[in-house]
Design a protein around this motif. Structure first.
Motif, PDB file in Angstrom:
ATOM      1  N   ARG A  47       6.479   0.334  -1.911  1.00 16.42           N
ATOM      2  CA  ARG A  47       7.214  -0.151  -3.076  1.00 16.42           C
ATOM      3  C   ARG A  47       6.229  -0.713  -4.105  1.00 16.42           C
ATOM      4  O   ARG A  47       5.316  -1.481  -3.737  1.00 16.42           O
ATOM      5  CB  ARG A  47       8.194  -1.258  -2.670  1.00 16.42           C
ATOM      6  N   ASP A  58       6.292  -3.113  -6.250  1.00 16.56           N
ATOM      7  CA  ASP A  58       6.158  -4.570  -6.282  1.00 16.56           C
ATOM      8  C   ASP A  58       5.435  -5.114  -5.058  1.00 16.56           C
ATOM      9  O   ASP A  58       4.715  -6.122  -5.139  1.00 16.56           O
ATOM     10  CB  ASP A  58       7.529  -5.237  -6.424  1.00 16.56           C
ATOM     11  N   GLN A  94       0.793  -6.402  -4.298  1.00 15.88           N
ATOM     12  CA  GLN A  94       0.336  -7.626  -3.631  1.00 15.88           C
ATOM     13  C   GLN A  94      -0.684  -7.345  -2.533  1.00 15.88           C
ATOM     14  O   GLN A  94      -1.258  -8.276  -1.960  1.00 15.88           O
ATOM     15  CB  GLN A  94       1.534  -8.363  -3.014  1.00 15.88           C
TER      16      GLN A  94
END
Length: 237
Positions: A175, A177, A181
């Motif tokens: 994903r 998003d 990270q």
């Protein structure tokens, strides 16, 4: 769980809707007239899966025939072939059904809007509860014992269990998003394998040796937290 003929009979293609055979040896035993309701079909399916799981774990995969399962579940062998394609397909359904029990109520990770760490906390605890459950531990020992002589058992177990879990994690880590990270140079497949290794530790080795006491939820939660801390330290940007 007590299994009764009425609960175990499936919507059998060999049995006409108006079947009224009262013999326990009949595949139509316990089947009421008329088309079964969805809830009845689900109850019968769950009873068949329960019967198959019990026999697999009690006797071993290679020693259980479809005829044996059909007889105890009060269904026709043809029903199992039609619905599952054979014994391997039935085992796949047993594993998938058992896995779904532990992840019931958890949002699909591909659509989960919770913070990254919160999703991982939820997943890790549920996963550890699954793999430390007595039935799963027995299944794992059975697979290890019979894998060489029954390759379809090992392949079915891998496809329905470890591979599916790894693929779900890979889709989650992919994903945008979530990927933002994580360290970009680490492939998503490596992320999935590393995450599972961190939270599992030596759990798989422990499962080869039966224990008298199953870990408590608090113990599993502590193990999950420790493993996730190690995972996050290695992969977060």
């Amino acid at each position: 769980m007590k299994i009764t003929a009425n609960a175990a009979a499936l919507d059998d293609p060999d049995c006409p809707d108006d079947a009224a055979n009262d013999s326990p040896d009949s595949p139509c035993y316990g089947k009421s007239a008329g088309r079964p309701r969805a809830a009845d079909k689900e109850a019968r399916l769950q009873s068949l899966l329960h019967t198959a799981a019990r026999l697999f774990l009690e006797k071993g995969y290679s020693k259980v025939s479809l005829e044996m399962i059909a007889r105890e579940a009060h269904v026709a062998v043809r029903t199992i072939y039609v619905k599952f394609g054979g014994k391997a397909g039935l085992l796949n359904a047993v594993i998938t059904n058992g896995r779904a029990h532990f992840f019931a109520g958890m949002t699909d990770m591909e659509a989960d809007v919770r913070p990254f760490r919160e999703v991982m906390d939820d997943f890790a605890l549920r996963f550890l509860e699954l793999v430390t459950a007595p039935a799963f531990a027995s299944l794992h020992r059975m697979v290890v014992a019979e894998a060489r002589t029954t390759p379809e058992l090992a392949d079915t177990f891998y496809q329905a269990g470890p591979l599916r879990t790894r693929q779900e994690l890979m889709r989650f880590f992919s994903r945008p998003d979530i990927r933002a990270q994580l360290r970009p140079e680490v492939p998503v497949e490596t992320l999935a394998v590393h995450m599972l290794a961190c939270i599992m530790g030596d759990t798989m080795v422990r499962m080869l040796f039966p224990t008298e006491q199953q870990p408590t939820v608090d113990e599993l939660r502590a193990r999950a937290k420790q493993g996730l801390d190690l995972f996050f330290r290695g992969v977060l940007r």
